[in-house]
Write an enzyme that holds these catalytic residues in place. Structure first.
Site, PDB file in Angstrom:
ATOM      1  N   GLU A   7       0.834  -1.204   0.000  1.00 58.15           N
ATOM      2  CA  GLU A   7       0.000   0.000   0.000  1.00 58.15           C
ATOM      3  C   GLU A   7       0.868   1.253   0.000  1.00 58.15           C
ATOM      4  O   GLU A   7       0.629   2.203  -0.760  1.00 58.15           O
ATOM      5  CB  GLU A   7      -0.923   0.026   1.230  1.00 58.15           C
ATOM      6  CG  GLU A   7      -1.906  -1.121   1.310  1.00 58.15           C
ATOM      7  CD  GLU A   7      -1.437  -2.242   2.198  1.00 58.15           C
ATOM      8  OE1 GLU A   7      -2.300  -2.880   2.823  1.00 58.15           O
ATOM      9  OE2 GLU A   7      -0.202  -2.477   2.264  1.00 58.15           O
ATOM     10  N   GLU A  31      -3.256  -6.358  17.764  1.00 58.08           N
ATOM     11  CA  GLU A  31      -2.149  -6.935  17.015  1.00 58.08           C
ATOM     12  C   GLU A  31      -1.146  -7.588  17.963  1.00 58.08           C
ATOM     13  O   GLU A  31      -0.459  -8.542  17.590  1.00 58.08           O
ATOM     14  CB  GLU A  31      -1.460  -5.860  16.167  1.00 58.08           C
ATOM     15  CG  GLU A  31      -0.693  -6.407  14.983  1.00 58.08           C
ATOM     16  CD  GLU A  31      -0.324  -5.341  13.963  1.00 58.08           C
ATOM     17  OE1 GLU A  31      -0.983  -5.267  12.908  1.00 58.08           O
ATOM     18  OE2 GLU A  31       0.623  -4.573  14.228  1.00 58.08           O
ATOM     19  N   ARG A  34       4.021  -0.798  15.547  1.00 58.35           N
ATOM     20  CA  ARG A  34       3.048  -0.168  16.441  1.00 58.35           C
ATOM     21  C   ARG A  34       3.711   0.469  17.654  1.00 58.35           C
ATOM     22  O   ARG A  34       3.020   1.053  18.494  1.00 58.35           O
ATOM     23  CB  ARG A  34       1.978  -1.175  16.856  1.00 58.35           C
ATOM     24  CG  ARG A  34       2.500  -2.457  17.483  1.00 58.35           C
ATOM     25  CD  ARG A  34       1.390  -3.505  17.564  1.00 58.35           C
ATOM     26  NE  ARG A  34       1.843  -4.784  18.104  1.00 58.35           N
ATOM     27  CZ  ARG A  34       2.436  -5.733  17.393  1.00 58.35           C
ATOM     28  NH1 ARG A  34       2.680  -5.536  16.099  1.00 58.35           N
ATOM     29  NH2 ARG A  34       2.783  -6.879  17.947  1.00 58.35           N
TER      30      ARG A  34
END
Length: 525
Positions: A197, A336, A251
């Protein structure tokens, strides 16, 4: 960084948690504990106040929680994390995000990159360059900067920052709409510099610069990555490539050079404050006794809610409109990290792990899903988050916001029984039967757990401390469950399948699919 902690191959599974006597004792103590907020429990950490009074509590539960942590090797696990040992066992590397915000950092290269980011921001500020920033990244390379810029940029920013994450072309169209290509810096953030992406969107952004008449489009591109060679291959100037490391999980990467758009939008001092607040929470987590350790106590409350009381979801309710992006940020952090069904040794985990995380800012949430929180049969624990001081000139608004936050939390805790409601309804009902009927509809279960987290105000330091509080809470829960909270293999399988399907849609050979997928691939072809 320690290279000797852990092994490069499989590791042994911890003892099954369901068979652990300390775990059984913890669950038993939780079920026997007071759930009516009979004891005030407020922990102060790095300038934040965490009120756990509406959680199950007893002295037996406190002792059982500490015994459980000892049985699950918490002290050694925490030491491994904070000293840069192999905390991410399936990828055989550290998860040393605390090194990114320590001052000075135990990793000298971190300080070098900090200085490079700040020098770049000072340079473009001094030259008056760029009215806008187009930031391209996804997941951990997107949610952190997006959260911080939206939370702290309420009073205006030095530059407008647009965030493009989704591969949907509409996201790119919206991202560039109205921007001047000659006055826009494109920042491409990707740990691997191969995320499909991000790289496709980066190509479109460079085309947009070129089509907009920018003679040297790559001069207006910066990159943040651990794969410096790939950024150079794309053509990004070396002085505009900012590094972070594979031991900084996506993250957990907002503390690294991923914070570049924060500094561009809000100034380097905002990024410094964010790091300072997180480092203060790190120090608290490392040194505070367990009974007064905010991440530990938040984690233990969550463990009791998930396993002793069976709550499968967990609501985040920030009573601050600026924290709208906190919910998806924490969704990624929690789900996650904790969405695992095997332990570090590969054995099936015998108890439920991470809950579903959801929510939105209050008071909007009160008019959306609080009906379910109060009267639905399942309910969910709630983290109420609010600032003691507002940064707007409307004191009446803040008074009402605080009142709503405290009232909703009290209603979840206290509830209201049919017996209490019947006398009230008699003045509105034709008879006793109708009064009782109305009372049944208006009754609240009560006894529903929550936390209240109070920030002094939404400043960089407080926001940094808040995010680090949740990071360490997730770590503690992972240590008890015996899972690796720093990998995310569940994300990868779908990416592999998508690559094959994309090739098919582009005219490549047909793959093996279930009947539905095969049908739709054929339709699109």
């Amino acid at each position: 960084m320690k290279e000797s902690v852990g092994v490069s191959g499989p590791v042994a599974s911890p003892a099954p948690l369901a068979e652990c006597p300390e775990w059984r004792a913890f669950l038993q103590a939780a079920k026997a504990a007071d759930r009516g907020a009979q004891v005030l429990r407020v922990v102060e950490a790095a300038g934040l106040h965490l009120d756990l009074s509406a959680q199950a509590w007893s002295e037996d539960l406190r002792q059982a929680g500490e015994a459980l942590l000892a049985a699950r090797g918490f002290d050694d696990a925490r030491r491994t994390l904070l000293e840069g040992g192999i905390a991410n066992v399936t990828e055989h590397r550290a998860a040393w995000h605390t090194a990114l915000r320590a001052e000075p950092s135990p990793v000298p290269e971190v300080g070098v990159e900090r200085d490079r980011v700040r020098a770049f921001v000072r340079r473009v500020d001094g030259d008056g360059r760029y009215k806008s920033v187009l930031h391209i990244g996804i997941g951990g390379s997107d949610w952190g900067p997006k959260l911080v810029v939206s939370a702290l940029g309420y009073a205006g920013a030095r530059r407008e920052v647009r965030f493009v994450a989704n591969i949907d072309g509409h996201a790119m169209e919206a991202g560039v709409l109205g921007l001047d290509p000659h006055a826009t810096l494109v920042v491409v953030s990707s740990k691997s510099f191969s995320t499909i992406e991000t790289m496709r969107n980066a190509e479109r952004a460079i085309e947009w610069l070129r089509d907009g008449g920018v003679a040297e489009p790559m001069a207006q591109v910066a990159a943040v990555t651990s794969n410096v060679a790939a950024a150079q291959k794309l053509g990004v100037p070396a002085e505009q490539i900012f590094r972070f490391w594979d031991w900084a999980g996506g993250r957990y990467s907002v503390w690294s050079s991923i914070g570049l758009p924060i500094a561009l939008a809000l100034g380097a001092e905002a990024l410094d404050g964010l790091l300072e607040g997180a480092a203060a929470m790190d120090a608290h987590f490392a040194r505070a006794p367990l009974s007064g350790n905010a991440p530990v106590q938040l984690a233990l409350a969550g463990l009791a809610n998930r396993s002793a009381f069976g709550y499968a979801t967990y609501n985040i309710a920030p009573y601050d409109a600026r924290l709208g992006n906190l919910v998806p940020y924490l969704q990624q952090l929690e789900m996650e990290s904790l969405g695992k069904s095997v332990d570090v040794g590969g054995a099936t985990v015998t108890v439920p792990t991470g809950p579903v995380v959801w929510g939105m800012p209050g008071t909007d949430g009160q008019h959306t899903f609080f009906q379910w929180l109060h009267q639905g049969p399942e309910g969910a624990p709630v983290d109420f988050i609010i600032c003691r001081e507002a940064d707007h000139p409307y004191p009446e608004h803040h008074r009402l916001l605080v009142a709503n936050c405290l009232a909703q939390r009290e209603a979840l805790l206290r509830g209201k029984s049919v017996a209490e409601l019947v006398p009230e309804q008699r003045t509105k009902a034709a008879n006793d039967d109708e009064a009782r009927w109305l009372a049944c509809h208006k009754a609240h279960h009560g006894g529903r757990p929550s936390n209240l987290i109070v920030l002094p105000r939404l400043a960089p330091q407080a926001l940094g401390a808040l995010l680090a509080l949740y990071e360490h809470k997730v770590f503690v829960q992972g240590a008890v469950w015996g899972i690796d909270v720093y990998d995310q293999w569940g994300v990868e399988y779908g990416k592999v399948l998508a690559t094959g399907i994309a090739a098919e849609l582009g005219g490549g050979p047909a793959g093996e699919h279930d009947v539905s997928t095969a049908y739709w691939v054929g339709r699109w072809k």
